[in-house]
Structures are given as C-alpha cells and as structure tokens.
Design a protein around this motif. Structure first.
Motif, PDB file in Angstrom:
ATOM      1  N   ARG A 180     -10.326  -0.240  24.277  1.00 24.90           N
ATOM      2  CA  ARG A 180     -10.345  -1.548  24.948  1.00 24.90           C
ATOM      3  C   ARG A 180     -11.101  -2.598  24.126  1.00 24.90           C
ATOM      4  N   ASN A 181     -12.020  -2.165  23.297  1.00 25.20           N
ATOM      5  CA  ASN A 181     -12.864  -3.083  22.543  1.00 25.20           C
ATOM      6  C   ASN A 181     -12.175  -3.632  21.288  1.00 25.20           C
ATOM      7  N   CYS A 182     -11.632  -2.738  20.447  1.00 24.35           N
ATOM      8  CA  CYS A 182     -11.076  -3.183  19.161  1.00 24.35           C
ATOM      9  C   CYS A 182      -9.575  -2.970  19.018  1.00 24.35           C
ATOM     10  N   LYS A 183      -8.927  -2.404  20.054  1.00 19.89           N
ATOM     11  CA  LYS A 183      -7.484  -2.164  20.082  1.00 19.89           C
ATOM     12  C   LYS A 183      -7.008  -1.084  19.114  1.00 19.89           C
ATOM     13  N   ALA A 184      -7.931  -0.264  18.604  1.00 18.97           N
ATOM     14  CA  ALA A 184      -7.523   0.847  17.739  1.00 18.97           C
ATOM     15  C   ALA A 184      -6.741   1.861  18.566  1.00 18.97           C
ATOM     16  N   LEU A 185      -5.732   2.422  17.968  1.00 15.70           N
ATOM     17  CA  LEU A 185      -4.903   3.431  18.620  1.00 15.70           C
ATOM     18  C   LEU A 185      -5.399   4.795  18.146  1.00 15.70           C
ATOM     19  N   VAL A 186      -5.778   5.650  19.101  1.00 17.69           N
ATOM     20  CA  VAL A 186      -6.352   6.951  18.761  1.00 17.69           C
ATOM     21  C   VAL A 186      -5.659   8.068  19.535  1.00 17.69           C
ATOM     22  N   GLU A 187      -5.819   9.288  19.056  1.00 18.03           N
ATOM     23  CA  GLU A 187      -5.247  10.432  19.749  1.00 18.03           C
ATOM     24  C   GLU A 187      -5.969  10.638  21.074  1.00 18.03           C
ATOM     25  N   GLY A 205       3.114  -2.114  22.153  1.00 21.04           N
ATOM     26  CA  GLY A 205       3.279  -2.525  20.763  1.00 21.04           C
ATOM     27  C   GLY A 205       2.295  -1.857  19.827  1.00 21.04           C
ATOM     28  N   ILE A 206       2.771  -1.474  18.665  1.00 16.17           N
ATOM     29  CA  ILE A 206       1.931  -0.843  17.646  1.00 16.17           C
ATOM     30  C   ILE A 206       2.040  -1.630  16.353  1.00 16.17           C
ATOM     31  N   ILE A 207       0.906  -1.821  15.703  1.00 14.97           N
ATOM     32  CA  ILE A 207       0.887  -2.400  14.360  1.00 14.97           C
ATOM     33  C   ILE A 207       0.122  -1.417  13.482  1.00 14.97           C
ATOM     34  N   ILE A 208       0.677  -1.119  12.324  1.00 13.32           N
ATOM     35  CA  ILE A 208       0.007  -0.250  11.367  1.00 13.32           C
ATOM     36  C   ILE A 208      -0.398  -1.116  10.186  1.00 13.32           C
ATOM     37  N   VAL A 209      -1.688  -1.186   9.948  1.00 13.19           N
ATOM     38  CA  VAL A 209      -2.225  -2.032   8.881  1.00 13.19           C
ATOM     39  C   VAL A 209      -2.532  -1.142   7.675  1.00 13.19           C
ATOM     40  N   ILE A 241      -0.388 -10.738   9.339  1.00 14.07           N
ATOM     41  CA  ILE A 241      -0.486 -10.301  10.733  1.00 14.07           C
ATOM     42  C   ILE A 241      -1.887  -9.772  11.031  1.00 14.07           C
ATOM     43  N   ALA A 242      -2.437  -8.971  10.111  1.00 13.23           N
ATOM     44  CA  ALA A 242      -3.793  -8.449  10.301  1.00 13.23           C
ATOM     45  C   ALA A 242      -4.799  -9.600  10.386  1.00 13.23           C
ATOM     46  N   LYS A 243      -4.618 -10.609   9.565  1.00 15.50           N
ATOM     47  CA  LYS A 243      -5.525 -11.768   9.609  1.00 15.50           C
ATOM     48  C   LYS A 243      -5.396 -12.500  10.940  1.00 15.50           C
ATOM     49  N   LYS A 244      -4.171 -12.695  11.405  1.00 21.14           N
ATOM     50  CA  LYS A 244      -3.946 -13.395  12.672  1.00 21.14           C
ATOM     51  C   LYS A 244      -4.566 -12.629  13.840  1.00 21.14           C
ATOM     52  N   LEU A 245      -4.466 -11.279  13.805  1.00 25.35           N
ATOM     53  CA  LEU A 245      -5.030 -10.448  14.871  1.00 25.35           C
ATOM     54  C   LEU A 245      -6.495 -10.092  14.616  1.00 25.35           C
ATOM     55  N   GLU A 246      -7.050 -10.608  13.504  1.00 22.98           N
ATOM     56  CA  GLU A 246      -8.446 -10.380  13.121  1.00 22.98           C
ATOM     57  C   GLU A 246      -8.764  -8.896  12.925  1.00 22.98           C
ATOM     58  N   LEU A 247      -7.842  -8.181  12.262  1.00 25.47           N
ATOM     59  CA  LEU A 247      -8.030  -6.766  11.961  1.00 25.47           C
ATOM     60  C   LEU A 247      -8.505  -6.652  10.525  1.00 25.47           C
ATOM     61  N   LYS A 248      -9.644  -6.034  10.315  1.00 28.83           N
ATOM     62  CA  LYS A 248     -10.242  -5.977   8.992  1.00 28.83           C
ATOM     63  C   LYS A 248     -10.162  -4.602   8.334  1.00 28.83           C
ATOM     64  N   ASP A 249      -9.731  -3.582   9.079  1.00 27.68           N
ATOM     65  CA  ASP A 249      -9.655  -2.221   8.557  1.00 27.68           C
ATOM     66  C   ASP A 249      -8.234  -1.685   8.627  1.00 27.68           C
ATOM     67  N   LYS A 250      -7.921  -0.742   7.741  1.00 28.11           N
ATOM     68  CA  LYS A 250      -6.651  -0.026   7.797  1.00 28.11           C
ATOM     69  C   LYS A 250      -6.609   0.766   9.085  1.00 28.11           C
ATOM     70  N   ARG A 296      -4.102   2.180  12.835  1.00 24.70           N
ATOM     71  CA  ARG A 296      -3.103   1.910  13.874  1.00 24.70           C
ATOM     72  C   ARG A 296      -3.790   1.118  14.986  1.00 24.70           C
ATOM     73  N   TYR A 297      -3.131   0.061  15.414  1.00 22.27           N
ATOM     74  CA  TYR A 297      -3.669  -0.786  16.481  1.00 22.27           C
ATOM     75  C   TYR A 297      -2.573  -1.121  17.481  1.00 22.27           C
ATOM     76  N   VAL A 298      -2.988  -1.504  18.672  1.00 20.38           N
ATOM     77  CA  VAL A 298      -2.018  -1.964  19.662  1.00 20.38           C
ATOM     78  C   VAL A 298      -1.977  -3.481  19.630  1.00 20.38           C
ATOM     79  N   VAL A 299      -0.831  -4.021  20.008  1.00 22.95           N
ATOM     80  CA  VAL A 299      -0.669  -5.468  20.030  1.00 22.95           C
ATOM     81  C   VAL A 299      -1.238  -6.053  21.314  1.00 22.95           C
TER      82      VAL A 299
END
Length: 71
Positions: free
Chosen positions: A15-22, A42-46, A54-63, A65-68
C-alpha cells in the motif's frame, strides 16, 4: 506453482510504495512496510528507472514490479 488468492491474483501490492510481491512476503523489500492489499490493477515492470519516462511519471526509482492502481 504459486497459489492463487480468492481473487485470482498470485501477488499482493504494498500500500505504501505499490511494489508487487509474492503472497508469502511479510515485509515489503522496497520500503519496509507491512501493509499489503489484494485490491490492485495493472502491472508495470521497471527495468531501467533512469531512462523510463513511465517510471519517472510514477516516481519509481528502483527496478522491479509495481502496480498502477491500488483499489
């Protein structure tokens, strides 16, 4: 094979960073949060956050899997 949740999704989202985890993960490896949800879309893989618009727009700084969207 990863078991499916009752909603049919094999992953949960932080819920905090939108990372997708097992499903069995208890602490988010990206931010350390323990708050997860099954309500996401939605899934985005950086692969290269420095070059991804897209990563910049969503403010994702690490490689990773994330949810949209978190429901």
């Amino acid at each position: 094979m990863v078991g499916l949740s009752k909603r049919g999704k094999p992953f949960k989202a932080c819920r905090n960073c939108k990372a997708l985890v097992e499903r069995e993960v208890e602490v988010c490896p990206k931010c350390g949060s323990r708050s997860f949800t099954d309500e996401w879309n939605g899934i985005i893989i950086v692969l290269n956050p420095e070059k991804s618009d897209i990563a910049k727009k969503l403010e994702l700084k690490d490689k990773g899997r994330y949810v949209v969207k978190i429901g």
